[in-house]
Design a protein around this motif. Structure first.
Motif, PDB file in Angstrom:
ATOM      1  N   GLU A 178      18.774  76.533  34.587  1.00  0.00           N
ATOM      2  CA  GLU A 178      19.471  75.433  33.919  1.00  0.00           C
ATOM      3  C   GLU A 178      20.382  76.016  32.854  1.00  0.00           C
ATOM      4  O   GLU A 178      20.338  77.207  32.548  1.00  0.00           O
ATOM      5  CB  GLU A 178      18.486  74.444  33.312  1.00  0.00           C
ATOM      6  N   HIS A 203      29.180  69.036  31.756  1.00  0.00           N
ATOM      7  CA  HIS A 203      28.991  70.050  30.716  1.00  0.00           C
ATOM      8  C   HIS A 203      28.253  71.267  31.256  1.00  0.00           C
ATOM      9  O   HIS A 203      28.589  72.410  30.951  1.00  0.00           O
ATOM     10  CB  HIS A 203      28.215  69.452  29.540  1.00  0.00           C
ATOM     11  N   SER A 204      27.214  71.012  32.081  1.00  0.00           N
ATOM     12  CA  SER A 204      26.421  72.124  32.598  1.00  0.00           C
ATOM     13  C   SER A 204      25.699  71.700  33.870  1.00  0.00           C
ATOM     14  O   SER A 204      25.702  70.523  34.252  1.00  0.00           O
ATOM     15  CB  SER A 204      25.416  72.608  31.548  1.00  0.00           C
ATOM     16  N   TYR A 212      28.457  65.800  27.572  1.00  0.00           N
ATOM     17  CA  TYR A 212      27.018  65.611  27.748  1.00  0.00           C
ATOM     18  C   TYR A 212      26.549  65.645  29.202  1.00  0.00           C
ATOM     19  O   TYR A 212      25.344  65.673  29.450  1.00  0.00           O
ATOM     20  CB  TYR A 212      26.590  64.254  27.165  1.00  0.00           C
ATOM     21  N   SER A 218      22.928  64.271  28.616  1.00  0.00           N
ATOM     22  CA  SER A 218      21.922  64.900  27.768  1.00  0.00           C
ATOM     23  C   SER A 218      21.575  64.013  26.583  1.00  0.00           C
ATOM     24  O   SER A 218      22.351  63.865  25.641  1.00  0.00           O
ATOM     25  CB  SER A 218      22.426  66.254  27.272  1.00  0.00           C
ATOM     26  N   THR A 251      22.125  63.269  38.282  1.00  0.00           N
ATOM     27  CA  THR A 251      22.850  63.392  37.018  1.00  0.00           C
ATOM     28  C   THR A 251      22.006  62.951  35.837  1.00  0.00           C
ATOM     29  O   THR A 251      21.010  62.239  35.982  1.00  0.00           O
ATOM     30  CB  THR A 251      24.122  62.521  37.014  1.00  0.00           C
ATOM     31  N   ILE A 297      25.232  66.421  32.774  1.00  0.00           N
ATOM     32  CA  ILE A 297      24.468  67.479  33.442  1.00  0.00           C
ATOM     33  C   ILE A 297      24.312  67.098  34.911  1.00  0.00           C
ATOM     34  O   ILE A 297      23.872  65.991  35.225  1.00  0.00           O
ATOM     35  CB  ILE A 297      23.079  67.658  32.808  1.00  0.00           C
ATOM     36  N   ARG A 318      26.779  76.636  32.370  1.00  0.00           N
ATOM     37  CA  ARG A 318      27.856  75.846  31.784  1.00  0.00           C
ATOM     38  C   ARG A 318      29.079  75.763  32.703  1.00  0.00           C
ATOM     39  O   ARG A 318      29.357  76.675  33.477  1.00  0.00           O
ATOM     40  CB  ARG A 318      28.264  76.425  30.429  1.00  0.00           C
ATOM     41  N   LYS A 329      22.038  72.188  36.354  1.00  0.00           N
ATOM     42  CA  LYS A 329      20.691  72.659  36.656  1.00  0.00           C
ATOM     43  C   LYS A 329      20.662  72.920  38.156  1.00  0.00           C
ATOM     44  O   LYS A 329      21.270  72.176  38.927  1.00  0.00           O
ATOM     45  CB  LYS A 329      19.640  71.610  36.293  1.00  0.00           C
TER      46      LYS A 329
END
Length: 247
Positions: free
Chosen positions: A225, A209-210, A173, A141, A138, A175, A228, A212
């Motif tokens: 990456e 949020h998104s 934020y 961002s 994790t 990821i 979303r 990778k």
């Protein structure tokens, strides 16, 4: 008849030289107890004058000889978990600077605390479900966070030591980095996997949020990456995955 006394004198001087070189090296690379105590006292006096409204104590001391031959004295608050910073002190006991603005005022410590709490929540509630298939890592961002701060968005109202709202910060934020090392997947398998991750995140109220993704598809290792959270329920997810992972 003078050879032996001269030899003894030279030997003694050589041993003395080795001793002083060793002592000097120890002092330069490891500091000294006296200098360390002086640094601690200097740092405490400095913060008492510079930040009189803060209740601070010395929580750690490091002497970084190779990179920065100074004592780094960590000052921590008795009442604030986010108030911790470093005062740099020379071996002679002079204050160089401190990191209060960079660590506390900038909310860097607050960001780090929330980031660590988010990672702990993901590792406890999401990662175990997929431990036999993928590794889950994790991050919050940092660039998006700082952009919001710079533009005066919501995080500027963040207060030191406030409770962590993982749902808000995760959704804004968070990821997740998913890494599948061994198995080979099809695009359809990947789509199912990503939707499973979203389902488990939703069930545990640890949003993101998104994503990778680093994974082997049809025998070829691929990376993407910026996938979303909102993309995962789209009927076009499969087509978007193929496009993203073939770019």
């Amino acid at each position: 008849m003078f050879k032996r006394p001269i030899h003894n004198i030279l030997t003694g001087l050589g041993m003395l030289g080795v001793f002083f070189v060793g002592w000097w090296g120890w002092y330069v690379f490891d500091g000294s107890d006296k200098a360390e105590q002086r640094a601690i006292e200097t740092a405490q006096e400095y913060v008492n004058v510079t930040y009189p409204d803060l209740s601070l104590h010395v929580s750690d001391v490091m002497y970084l000889s190779l990179y920065d031959p100074k004592y780094h004295v960590t000052m921590s608050s008795d009442t604030s978990v986010d108030t911790e910073f470093v005062v740099r002190i020379t071996r002679g006991g002079h204050v160089v600077d401190d990191s209060y603005e960079d660590d506390v005022v900038s909310k860097e410590n607050t960001y780090r605390r929330i980031s660590e709490a988010y990672d702990a929540a993901v590792q406890q509630s999401i990662a175990p479900t997929f431990s036999d298939r993928i590794d889950v890592m994790t991050e919050l961002s940092d660039s998006a966070w700082r952009d919001d701060v710079a533009h005066g968005d919501d995080v500027t109202h963040l207060q030191l030591d406030q409770a962590v709202d993982l749902e808000f910060y995760g959704a804004r934020y968070g990821i997740l980095f998913l890494h599948a090392e061994d198995d080979s997947y099809t695009y359809e398998d990947v789509m199912v996997l990503l939707r499973d991750v979203k389902r488990v995140a939703d069930e545990n109220r640890v949003p993101f949020h998104s994503l990778k993704l680093q994974i082997t598809i049809d025998g070829i290792e691929r990376y993407a990456e910026g996938i979303r959270y909102s993309d995962l329920d789209s009927p076009y997810l499969l087509a978007r995955l193929k496009q993203r992972m073939n770019d």
